[in-house]
Design an enzyme around this catalytic site. Structure first.
Site, PDB file in Angstrom:
ATOM      1  N   LYS A 139      37.238  23.851  22.874  1.00  0.00           N
ATOM      2  CA  LYS A 139      38.683  23.896  23.053  1.00  0.00           C
ATOM      3  C   LYS A 139      39.415  22.784  22.308  1.00  0.00           C
ATOM      4  O   LYS A 139      40.612  22.897  22.074  1.00  0.00           O
ATOM      5  CB  LYS A 139      39.060  23.906  24.536  1.00  0.00           C
ATOM      6  N   LYS A 147      32.262  10.651  20.339  1.00  0.00           N
ATOM      7  CA  LYS A 147      33.718  10.548  20.515  1.00  0.00           C
ATOM      8  C   LYS A 147      34.251   9.231  19.972  1.00  0.00           C
ATOM      9  O   LYS A 147      35.382   9.172  19.491  1.00  0.00           O
ATOM     10  CB  LYS A 147      34.108  10.728  21.982  1.00  0.00           C
ATOM     11  N   LYS A 168      29.629  24.822  18.008  1.00  0.00           N
ATOM     12  CA  LYS A 168      30.059  25.464  19.245  1.00  0.00           C
ATOM     13  C   LYS A 168      31.564  25.746  19.236  1.00  0.00           C
ATOM     14  O   LYS A 168      32.333  24.949  18.708  1.00  0.00           O
ATOM     15  CB  LYS A 168      29.728  24.503  20.401  1.00  0.00           C
TER      16      LYS A 168
HETATM   17  P1  ATP Z   1      35.869  19.778  24.488  1.00  0.00           P
HETATM   18  O1  ATP Z   1      36.235  20.371  23.166  1.00  0.00           O
HETATM   19  O2  ATP Z   1      37.045  19.168  25.224  1.00  0.00           O
HETATM   20  O3  ATP Z   1      34.663  18.902  24.447  1.00  0.00           O
HETATM   21  P2  ATP Z   1      34.585  22.247  25.198  1.00  0.00           P
HETATM   22  O4  ATP Z   1      35.435  23.425  24.870  1.00  0.00           O
HETATM   23  O5  ATP Z   1      33.474  21.931  24.271  1.00  0.00           O
HETATM   24  O6  ATP Z   1      35.499  20.986  25.427  1.00  0.00           O
HETATM   25  P3  ATP Z   1      33.720  21.618  27.851  1.00  0.00           P
HETATM   26  O7  ATP Z   1      34.955  21.281  28.594  1.00  0.00           O
HETATM   27  O8  ATP Z   1      32.836  20.505  27.403  1.00  0.00           O
HETATM   28  O9  ATP Z   1      34.061  22.557  26.628  1.00  0.00           O
HETATM   29  O10 ATP Z   1      32.862  22.625  28.690  1.00  0.00           O
HETATM   30  C1  ATP Z   1      33.206  23.191  29.919  1.00  0.00           C
HETATM   31  C2  ATP Z   1      32.123  24.139  30.319  1.00  0.00           C
HETATM   32  O11 ATP Z   1      32.174  25.302  29.481  1.00  0.00           O
HETATM   33  C3  ATP Z   1      30.714  23.599  30.174  1.00  0.00           C
HETATM   34  O12 ATP Z   1      29.942  24.052  31.243  1.00  0.00           O
HETATM   35  C4  ATP Z   1      30.256  24.155  28.863  1.00  0.00           C
HETATM   36  O13 ATP Z   1      28.876  24.317  28.807  1.00  0.00           O
HETATM   37  C5  ATP Z   1      30.961  25.505  28.810  1.00  0.00           C
HETATM   38  N1  ATP Z   1      31.269  25.856  27.419  1.00  0.00           N
HETATM   39  C6  ATP Z   1      32.243  25.328  26.651  1.00  0.00           C
HETATM   40  N2  ATP Z   1      32.237  25.859  25.425  1.00  0.00           N
HETATM   41  C7  ATP Z   1      31.225  26.755  25.423  1.00  0.00           C
HETATM   42  C8  ATP Z   1      30.703  27.652  24.441  1.00  0.00           C
HETATM   43  N3  ATP Z   1      31.221  27.716  23.233  1.00  0.00           N
HETATM   44  N4  ATP Z   1      29.678  28.439  24.793  1.00  0.00           N
HETATM   45  C9  ATP Z   1      29.146  28.391  26.015  1.00  0.00           C
HETATM   46  N5  ATP Z   1      29.583  27.572  26.980  1.00  0.00           N
HETATM   47  C10 ATP Z   1      30.607  26.764  26.707  1.00  0.00           C
END
Ligand code: ATP
Ligand code: LTN
Length: 335
Positions: A202, A117, A199
């Site tokens: 969001k 980050k 991945k």
């Molecule tokens: P950011 O983009 O803000 O880092 P993110 O969308 O990658 O967020 P997180 O907020 O880090 O998601 O994750 C919240 C939860 O959802 C965690 O438990 C994470 O493992 C799960 N999660 C998020 N994206 C995925 C994905 N693409 N597949 C499976 N699990 C996910």
């Protein structure tokens, strides 16, 4: 009363840093809903964590409220689970500060999320971004959580939380429960539709790769139509050689409860067009009731407020007890 149910306790949270995605649902929230009978569950909206990256205030408010509604719409019953907004429970900031003083510069420097980050936001490498794991440790330790459901990327933060807890307990006696990470068995890791090697996230800038939980059906179908596949024109699971198709199969599999063999058989002899349309339809149907229920809940702001206020009250009671113990141990005078 603390943990009156004597069930083991779970705490987890998601930052309202972007609109929730299909990945947030399949990888996290859907699994949480199944835990309520067996565990005493606390689910937080980690709004304090989001400001480590600059946020637009009105957007943050909108996303936080929508996320509360979405938690409930995904099956987290507020009677059975404690749902709360992190900033409503001041003990998080208070314990966060104490734990900052029991967390080493060297440990924080090794966190991969900090390295990632800070490389992405070179103009805002703030102290909060650096000490984020100490606040996350406070989130967990305040509730004496046994288990912390997280995706693989957060495992390192649960590890440092364990280290901080053990260090504190080593000095002051048994103050904190040392938690275990809980990585879901069906490790649904949903990848981006446009770049299936990364991945679905969001905060991804490329919105075409991301399916949002509350997105309109026609937009969802369009995104699946455009999903990246390969030139083999055969629906077959091979994560390495066919990451796009494999990701779509994974999504279809969790939506329809069918295994990969059945999916391969279903689409044998069909082109990718039919397959992508079928996956899109399945996702639309999976998300439809969630979207409708979220919209219904958002229409009654007073009822939603009653839910998160009640959650904050329940959370504060548990958190306050731990904070009180910690303050006493470190030598602060009781007010
Ligand atoms: P950011 O983009 O803000 O880092 P993110 O969308 O990658 O967020 P997180 O907020 O880090 O998601 O994750 C919240 C939860 O959802 C965690 O438990 C994470 O493992 C799960 N999660 C998020 N994206 C995925 C994905 N693409 N597949 C499976 N699990 C996910
Ligand atoms: N850092 C996590 C969100 C988060 C969390 C927590 C998860 C904040 N506090 C406590 C589990 C327990 C993330 O970015 N996904």
């Amino acid at each position: 009363m603390e943990n009156e149910t004597l069930k083991r306790r779970i705490l987890s949270g998601i930052q309202p840093s972007g609109d929730l995605t299909l990945g947030s649902y399949l990888g996290a929230i859907r699994n949480w809903a199944a835990l309520a009978d067996e565990y005493d569950c606390f689910y937080m909206l980690a709004d304090m964590h989001t400001i480590t990256v600059r946020q637009e205030p009105a957007e943050l408010r909108r996303r936080t409220l929508t996320q509360v509604a979405a938690y409930i719409a995904c099956g987290l019953d507020p009677q059975k689970n404690t749902l709360f907004i992190q900033s409503h429970v001041p003990a998080h900031a208070q314990l966060g500060w104490v734990l900052d003083c029991y967390t080493m510069f060297g440990e924080l420097s090794r966190m991969t999320q900090f390295k990632d980050k800070s490389a992405k936001n070179t103009d805002n490498v703030n102290a909060g971004l650096f000490t984020y794991p100490a606040l996350m440790a406070a989130d967990i330790l305040l509730y004496q959580a046994d288990l912390v459901p997280v995706g693989g990327d957060q495992k390192q933060h649960v590890e440092i939380c364990r280290d901080i807890a053990a260090r504190f307990n080593g000095i002051y006696g048994n103050v904190f429960k040392v938690p275990e990470p809980y990585i879901p068995k069906v490790g649904a890791r949903i990848m981006s539709l446009s770049s299936p090697e990364s991945k679905m996230s969001k905060s991804d800038k490329d919105q075409n790769g991301c399916v949002y939980m509350l997105e309109k059906p026609e937009d969802i179908l369009r995104k699946f139509k455009k999903a990246v596949t390969d030139s083999e024109a055969c629906v077959r699971y091979d994560q390495k050689e066919k990451p796009g198709v494999s990701n779509l199969m994974q999504i279809y599999s969790v939506c329809t409860n069918r295994d990969f063999d059945a999916i391969e058989a279903e689409f044998a002899g069909h082109g990718y067009g039919d397959f992508k349309a079928a996956v899109g339809e399945a996702v639309v149907e999976l998300l439809r009731p969630i979207r409708e229920e979220t919209e219904r809940l958002l229409a009654d702001k007073a009822a939603l407020q009653a839910i998160y206020r009640d959650g904050a009250e329940r959370a504060s009671r548990v958190a306050g007890r731990t904070l009180g113990k910690v303050y006493k141990k470190v030598g602060f005078i009781d007010r």
